[in-house]
Scaffold this active site. Sequence first.
Site, PDB file in Angstrom:
ATOM      1  N   ARG A 259      90.359  63.786 -80.608  1.00  0.00           N
ATOM      2  CA  ARG A 259      90.227  63.554 -82.052  1.00  0.00           C
ATOM      3  C   ARG A 259      89.880  62.085 -82.243  1.00  0.00           C
ATOM      4  NH1 ARG A 259      95.806  63.522 -84.744  1.00  0.00           N
ATOM      5  NH2 ARG A 259      95.461  61.297 -84.508  1.00  0.00           N
ATOM      6  N   HIS A 263      94.845  61.653 -87.991  1.00  0.00           N
ATOM      7  CA  HIS A 263      95.101  63.039 -88.387  1.00  0.00           C
ATOM      8  C   HIS A 263      94.308  63.391 -89.653  1.00  0.00           C
ATOM      9  CE1 HIS A 263      97.099  66.724 -89.363  1.00  0.00           C
ATOM     10  NE2 HIS A 263      97.505  66.223 -90.508  1.00  0.00           N
ATOM     11  N   TYR A 271      98.131  54.107 -83.513  1.00  0.00           N
ATOM     12  CA  TYR A 271      98.956  54.430 -82.337  1.00  0.00           C
ATOM     13  C   TYR A 271      98.115  54.825 -81.111  1.00  0.00           C
ATOM     14  CZ  TYR A 271      97.865  58.683 -84.864  1.00  0.00           C
ATOM     15  OH  TYR A 271      97.183  59.649 -85.547  1.00  0.00           O
TER      16      TYR A 271
HETATM   17  C1  TPP Z   1     104.762  74.638 -88.511  1.00  0.00           C
HETATM   18  C2  TPP Z   1     104.218  73.287 -88.919  1.00  0.00           C
HETATM   19  N1  TPP Z   1     104.843  72.160 -88.514  1.00  0.00           N
HETATM   20  C3  TPP Z   1     104.361  70.941 -88.886  1.00  0.00           C
HETATM   21  C4  TPP Z   1     103.265  70.853 -89.704  1.00  0.00           C
HETATM   22  C5  TPP Z   1     102.754  69.472 -90.143  1.00  0.00           C
HETATM   23  N2  TPP Z   1     101.527  69.187 -89.383  1.00  0.00           N
HETATM   24  C6  TPP Z   1     100.310  69.460 -89.888  1.00  0.00           C
HETATM   25  S1  TPP Z   1      99.089  69.125 -88.818  1.00  0.00           S
HETATM   26  C7  TPP Z   1     100.178  68.534 -87.664  1.00  0.00           C
HETATM   27  C8  TPP Z   1      99.687  68.041 -86.320  1.00  0.00           C
HETATM   28  C9  TPP Z   1      98.945  69.137 -85.616  1.00  0.00           C
HETATM   29  O1  TPP Z   1      98.539  68.749 -84.350  1.00  0.00           O
HETATM   30  P1  TPP Z   1      97.678  69.685 -83.442  1.00  0.00           P
HETATM   31  O2  TPP Z   1      98.183  71.089 -83.500  1.00  0.00           O
HETATM   32  O3  TPP Z   1      97.585  69.073 -82.100  1.00  0.00           O
HETATM   33  O4  TPP Z   1      96.265  69.741 -84.162  1.00  0.00           O
HETATM   34  P2  TPP Z   1      95.259  68.534 -84.492  1.00  0.00           P
HETATM   35  O5  TPP Z   1      95.661  68.003 -85.839  1.00  0.00           O
HETATM   36  O6  TPP Z   1      95.379  67.545 -83.404  1.00  0.00           O
HETATM   37  O7  TPP Z   1      93.905  69.158 -84.569  1.00  0.00           O
HETATM   38  C10 TPP Z   1     101.478  68.627 -88.115  1.00  0.00           C
HETATM   39  C11 TPP Z   1     102.670  68.223 -87.351  1.00  0.00           C
HETATM   40  C12 TPP Z   1     102.661  72.065 -90.129  1.00  0.00           C
HETATM   41  N3  TPP Z   1     101.572  72.073 -90.899  1.00  0.00           N
HETATM   42  N4  TPP Z   1     103.145  73.268 -89.713  1.00  0.00           N
END
Ligand code: TPP
Length: 340
Positions: A259, A263, A271
């Site tokens: 990425r 986020h 970070y």
């Molecule tokens: C069950 C749940 N826990 C926490 C979140 C908050 N949240 C949204 S995106 C995210 C990070 C997701 O990381 P990843 O799955 O690696 O996907 P990326 O954003 O890197 O594409 C978090 C913690 C959520 N949406 N759903």
Amino acid sequence: MVEIAEAKKRSTNRKPKAKKTKLSRKQLTDLYYYMVLNRALDDRVTSLYKQGKFQGGAFVSRGQEATSVGSAYALEEGDVIGPMIRNSGAILVRGVPPREFLANYLGKKTGPTQGKDGNSHFGDLKRNIFAPVSMLGVLIPVCAGAALAFKMKKQPNVALTWIGDGGASIGDFHEGLNFAAVMKLPFVLILENNGYAYSTPTSKQSLVEDFVIRAQGYGIPGEIVDGNDVLAVYEVTKRAVERARKGGGATLIEAKTFRMKGHAEHDDAFYVPKKIIEYWQKRDPIINYEKYLLKEKVLSKKELTDIQSSVAKEMDEAQKFAEESPLPEAKEAAEGLYAS
Ligand SMILES: Cc1ncc(C[n+]2csc(CCOP(=O)(O)OP(=O)(O)O)c2C)c(N)n1
């Protein structure tokens, strides 16, 4: 440096495979067009966000275009997708025009949610696209359900969804994948291992280095692919999809990618060590693919530039359409909603 060693381990570091592809010139060009369109759309979302033209978060997928585009391009019309926030490339491949995408961000009536949602959380059932579900992982059992419906109706279609490395630790990941495996469903799950779940590096949330080994636990095939190589992603997905269509059941694909931004646009990714960003910049999926197209004489430099210019024009028109579109009427706010 430890971080670079880790990045190297995660990168399969392969160049697009030259002679092996059976894709036509038109298909190879399409893949380039959609990746450029994906990035241009993301850049436009960022710019509208910075101009304060919409409320809420702006989610982009810089660096991950090859994974979304290559996998979605391997599907047929009747197949179903369940995109996550970083799969705008797949939504474009399925035919949602950029102007609708931008209209949705701006909360306009012409967006797929008619102004009810202000980001990329929208589906389009006409085009077999399920809306992203905010609770990570929940789309996995939902898409497995679509795959079950295909199987019961004896329709030769496949359901495909994506999950991040962070989302892969959610219960629904395991329940949905196990269900799809046991029922031998036409289901493909692409795990985008992009190094970070928000600010948490993958190594701090899972001791497993290659998530793909989880496929063994459920008795299904699992493959690792260089997620920055659009041709490799296309090929691995095509194999999984064809196997699924023939009754061969589910597949887990782990795409190693990165990425390239935070986020969301409110997160500057302070970070992430600079060296890691530099490492992945050299593996930019679009630049890599341009080199391949030039080397194999699929497209000339001028043809690449022409595609970039026409995408820039398409995006200007999309923004104009979105900005000039009306906001929804107040009475429309409660229409087309479901309560659970
Ligand atoms: C069950 C749940 N826990 C926490 C979140 C908050 N949240 C949204 S995106 C995210 C990070 C997701 O990381 P990843 O799955 O690696 O996907 P990326 O954003 O890197 O594409 C978090 C913690 C959520 N949406 N759903």
